[in-house]
Design a protein around this motif. Structure first.
Motif, mmCIF file in Angstrom:
data_model
loop_
_atom_site.group_PDB
_atom_site.id
_atom_site.type_symbol
_atom_site.label_atom_id
_atom_site.label_comp_id
_atom_site.label_asym_id
_atom_site.label_seq_id
_atom_site.Cartn_x
_atom_site.Cartn_y
_atom_site.Cartn_z
ATOM 1 N N ALA A 1 0.890 -1.368 -0.082
ATOM 2 C CA ALA A 1 -0.087 -0.023 0.109
ATOM 3 C C ALA A 1 0.802 1.216 -0.016
ATOM 4 O O ALA A 1 0.703 2.404 -0.868
ATOM 5 N N ASP A 2 1.965 1.124 0.746
ATOM 6 C CA ASP A 2 2.695 2.618 0.776
ATOM 7 C C ASP A 2 3.526 2.561 -0.346
ATOM 8 O O ASP A 2 3.624 3.747 -0.955
ATOM 9 N N TRP A 3 3.858 1.695 -1.079
ATOM 10 C CA TRP A 3 4.525 1.732 -2.434
ATOM 11 C C TRP A 3 3.661 2.226 -3.436
ATOM 12 O O TRP A 3 4.121 3.033 -4.215
ATOM 13 N N LEU A 4 2.444 1.784 -3.615
ATOM 14 C CA LEU A 4 1.371 2.206 -4.425
ATOM 15 C C LEU A 4 0.896 3.554 -4.321
ATOM 16 O O LEU A 4 0.002 3.928 -4.883
ATOM 17 N N GLY A 5 1.183 4.047 -2.931
ATOM 18 C CA GLY A 5 0.562 5.369 -2.526
ATOM 19 C C GLY A 5 -0.889 5.224 -2.039
ATOM 20 O O GLY A 5 -1.687 6.209 -2.527
ATOM 21 N N ILE A 6 -1.465 4.260 -1.356
ATOM 22 C CA ILE A 6 -2.733 4.251 -1.089
ATOM 23 C C ILE A 6 -2.999 3.787 0.401
ATOM 24 O O ILE A 6 -1.987 3.415 0.902
ATOM 25 N N LEU B 1 -6.065 -4.368 -9.556
ATOM 26 C CA LEU B 1 -7.408 -3.402 -9.022
ATOM 27 C C LEU B 1 -6.826 -2.087 -8.760
ATOM 28 O O LEU B 1 -7.226 -1.130 -9.186
ATOM 29 N N VAL B 2 -5.648 -2.001 -7.865
ATOM 30 C CA VAL B 2 -5.129 -0.584 -7.860
ATOM 31 C C VAL B 2 -4.611 -0.189 -8.955
ATOM 32 O O VAL B 2 -4.433 1.162 -9.413
ATOM 33 N N ARG B 3 -3.590 -1.026 -9.559
ATOM 34 C CA ARG B 3 -2.931 -0.611 -10.826
ATOM 35 C C ARG B 3 -2.960 -1.487 -11.810
ATOM 36 O O ARG B 3 -2.334 -2.514 -11.917
ATOM 37 N N PRO B 4 -4.072 -1.406 -12.651
ATOM 38 C CA PRO B 4 -4.315 -2.296 -13.857
ATOM 39 C C PRO B 4 -3.274 -2.586 -14.712
ATOM 40 O O PRO B 4 -2.514 -1.480 -14.966
ATOM 41 N N GLY B 5 -2.851 -3.858 -14.852
ATOM 42 C CA GLY B 5 -1.676 -4.121 -15.707
ATOM 43 C C GLY B 5 -0.224 -4.052 -15.390
ATOM 44 O O GLY B 5 0.708 -4.200 -15.903
ATOM 45 N N ILE B 6 -0.324 -3.999 -13.766
ATOM 46 C CA ILE B 6 0.821 -3.809 -13.066
ATOM 47 C C ILE B 6 1.854 -5.190 -13.190
ATOM 48 O O ILE B 6 1.258 -6.359 -13.268
ATOM 49 N N ASP B 7 2.860 -4.954 -13.447
ATOM 50 C CA ASP B 7 3.985 -6.010 -13.493
ATOM 51 C C ASP B 7 4.561 -6.204 -12.170
ATOM 52 O O ASP B 7 5.475 -5.602 -11.537
ATOM 53 N N ILE B 8 3.879 -7.217 -11.282
ATOM 54 C CA ILE B 8 4.349 -7.420 -9.925
ATOM 55 C C ILE B 8 5.775 -7.704 -9.959
ATOM 56 O O ILE B 8 6.334 -7.166 -8.659
ATOM 57 N N ASP B 9 6.532 -8.684 -10.622
ATOM 58 C CA ASP B 9 7.736 -8.832 -10.431
ATOM 59 C C ASP B 9 8.589 -7.634 -10.564
ATOM 60 O O ASP B 9 9.695 -7.570 -10.016
ATOM 61 N N ALA B 10 8.303 -6.955 -11.684
ATOM 62 C CA ALA B 10 9.092 -5.845 -11.714
ATOM 63 C C ALA B 10 9.006 -4.735 -10.706
ATOM 64 O O ALA B 10 10.168 -4.089 -10.366
ATOM 65 N N TYR C 1 8.267 -5.567 -7.938
ATOM 66 C CA TYR C 1 9.137 -6.214 -6.405
ATOM 67 C C TYR C 1 10.410 -5.985 -6.534
ATOM 68 O O TYR C 1 10.980 -5.584 -5.627
ATOM 69 N N ALA C 2 10.806 -6.126 -7.999
ATOM 70 C CA ALA C 2 12.551 -5.721 -8.072
ATOM 71 C C ALA C 2 12.827 -4.356 -7.670
ATOM 72 O O ALA C 2 13.674 -3.980 -7.164
ATOM 73 N N ALA C 3 11.802 -3.483 -8.245
ATOM 74 C CA ALA C 3 12.025 -2.054 -7.865
ATOM 75 C C ALA C 3 12.030 -1.758 -6.426
ATOM 76 O O ALA C 3 12.742 -0.984 -6.002
ATOM 77 N N ARG C 4 11.135 -2.382 -5.559
ATOM 78 C CA ARG C 4 10.991 -2.095 -4.186
ATOM 79 C C ARG C 4 12.200 -2.447 -3.492
ATOM 80 O O ARG C 4 12.691 -1.824 -2.571
ATOM 81 N N GLU C 5 12.859 -3.791 -4.089
ATOM 82 C CA GLU C 5 14.098 -4.285 -3.354
ATOM 83 C C GLU C 5 15.356 -3.099 -3.737
ATOM 84 O O GLU C 5 16.031 -2.913 -2.858
ATOM 85 N N ALA C 6 15.407 -2.718 -4.901
ATOM 86 C CA ALA C 6 16.078 -1.662 -5.393
ATOM 87 C C ALA C 6 16.157 -0.408 -4.546
ATOM 88 O O ALA C 6 17.252 0.223 -4.324
ATOM 89 N N ALA C 7 15.247 -0.037 -4.250
ATOM 90 C CA ALA C 7 14.652 0.966 -3.475
ATOM 91 C C ALA C 7 14.996 0.725 -1.817
ATOM 92 O O ALA C 7 14.782 1.948 -1.170
ATOM 93 N N GLY C 8 15.253 -0.155 -1.508
ATOM 94 C CA GLY C 8 15.396 -0.411 -0.153
ATOM 95 C C GLY C 8 14.135 -0.554 0.909
ATOM 96 O O GLY C 8 14.061 -0.651 1.908
ATOM 97 N N ARG C 9 13.058 -0.950 -0.048
ATOM 98 C CA ARG C 9 11.682 -0.849 0.478
ATOM 99 C C ARG C 9 11.065 -2.259 0.109
ATOM 100 O O ARG C 9 9.766 -2.478 0.094
ATOM 101 N N GLY C 10 12.103 -3.450 0.188
ATOM 102 C CA GLY C 10 11.500 -4.740 -0.170
ATOM 103 C C GLY C 10 11.037 -5.647 0.789
ATOM 104 O O GLY C 10 10.572 -4.925 1.988
ATOM 105 N N GLU C 11 10.811 -6.788 0.706
ATOM 106 C CA GLU C 11 10.348 -7.792 1.632
ATOM 107 C C GLU C 11 11.006 -7.911 2.919
ATOM 108 O O GLU C 11 12.298 -8.079 3.019
ATOM 109 N N GLN C 12 10.136 -8.053 3.679
ATOM 110 C CA GLN C 12 10.612 -8.067 5.236
ATOM 111 C C GLN C 12 9.954 -9.095 6.022
ATOM 112 O O GLN C 12 8.736 -9.328 5.870
ATOM 113 N N LEU C 13 10.570 -9.780 6.712
ATOM 114 C CA LEU C 13 10.003 -10.821 7.568
ATOM 115 C C LEU C 13 10.864 -11.146 8.715
ATOM 116 O O LEU C 13 11.925 -11.334 8.809
ATOM 117 N N GLY C 14 10.043 -11.015 10.156
ATOM 118 C CA GLY C 14 10.868 -11.143 11.140
ATOM 119 C C GLY C 14 10.051 -11.738 12.253
ATOM 120 O O GLY C 14 8.852 -12.080 12.163
#
Length: 213
Positions: free
Chosen positions: A24-29, A54-63, A65-78
């Motif tokens: 949600a934060d990444w997509l600005g909602i 639904l938020v962004r029709p046609g979104i390339d989720i893999d792309a 995901y990679a952009a989030r990782e590159a921006a330091g806002r990627g997957e977290q699990l603790g």
């Protein structure tokens, strides 16, 4: 007799609220918007990822995901993402001599993060690491390899009917449907889910009584 218990990850071991909040934060909602859209997807029997479409029709989720990782806002699990019954239940199962395997539809990074948590489990594996994802029957063939037990002696635990209960039962495994998370709560009393699941449970600690019979 159950010799091995294999557990799904999302909404079985881990809470997904932080996962969806970061999207949600990444997509600005607002966070509540993505939660509502995930809920809509659940009710319609659609994939959770459809909420992002639904938020962004046609979104390339893999792309993305990679952009989030590159921006330091990627997957977290603790540790904060684990449900409180996870460590007591998994540890208790191991004390009873049950082989415990964690296997779900996650990334390789999630697999590393889960292993870094040092869970009471004999094996942690993800779909990305295996190269096949649920509900593909090949995923459950890998589950049985990891189980080291017969299908009738292997119990798969999950919240998602289409990804967990139905394909695991079709592969000959025993199944336990967990009433947890959007999928787990919404589909818990569905006739088809009730028919396919050998057990319905409300907590992972219920497994301790189940295997003690």
């Amino acid at each position: 007799m159950i010799e091995t218990i294999v557990l799904d990850v999302g909404e079985t071991l881990t809470r997904d609220d932080r996962y969806w909040a970061t999207w949600a934060d990444w997509l600005g909602i607002p966070h509540h918007t993505i939660s509502a859209l995930v809920g809509a997807a659940v009710v319609q029997g659609r994939d959770n990822a459809d909420a992002l479409q639904l938020v962004r029709p046609g979104i390339d989720i893999d792309a993305e995901y990679a952009a989030r990782e590159a921006a330091g806002r990627g997957e977290q699990l603790g540790e904060r993402d684990l449900y409180p019954d996870v460590r007591p239940a998994l540890g208790g199962l191991q004390e009873l001599g049950i082989r415990v395997v964690v296997a779900g539809n996650q990334t390789a990074k999630a697999g590393d993060m889960l292993r870094n948590l040092d869970l009471p489990a004999d094996l942690v594996a993800t779909s990305a690491e295996w190269g096949v994802a649920k509900p593909d029957p090949a995923f459950f063939a890998r589950v049985l390899e990891a189980s080291r037990a017969m299908p009738s002696e292997t119990l798969y635990v999950g919240d998602h009917p289409a990804n967990d209960i139905f394909p695991a039962a079709a592969a000959g495994l025993r199944t336990a449907h967990l009433r947890r998370g959007p999928w787990g709560y919404w589909w818990a009393d569905d006739d088809a889910v009730q028919a396919a699941a050998d057990w319905s449970i409300n907590s992972l600690t219920d497994l301790l009584d189940l295997v003690s019979y």
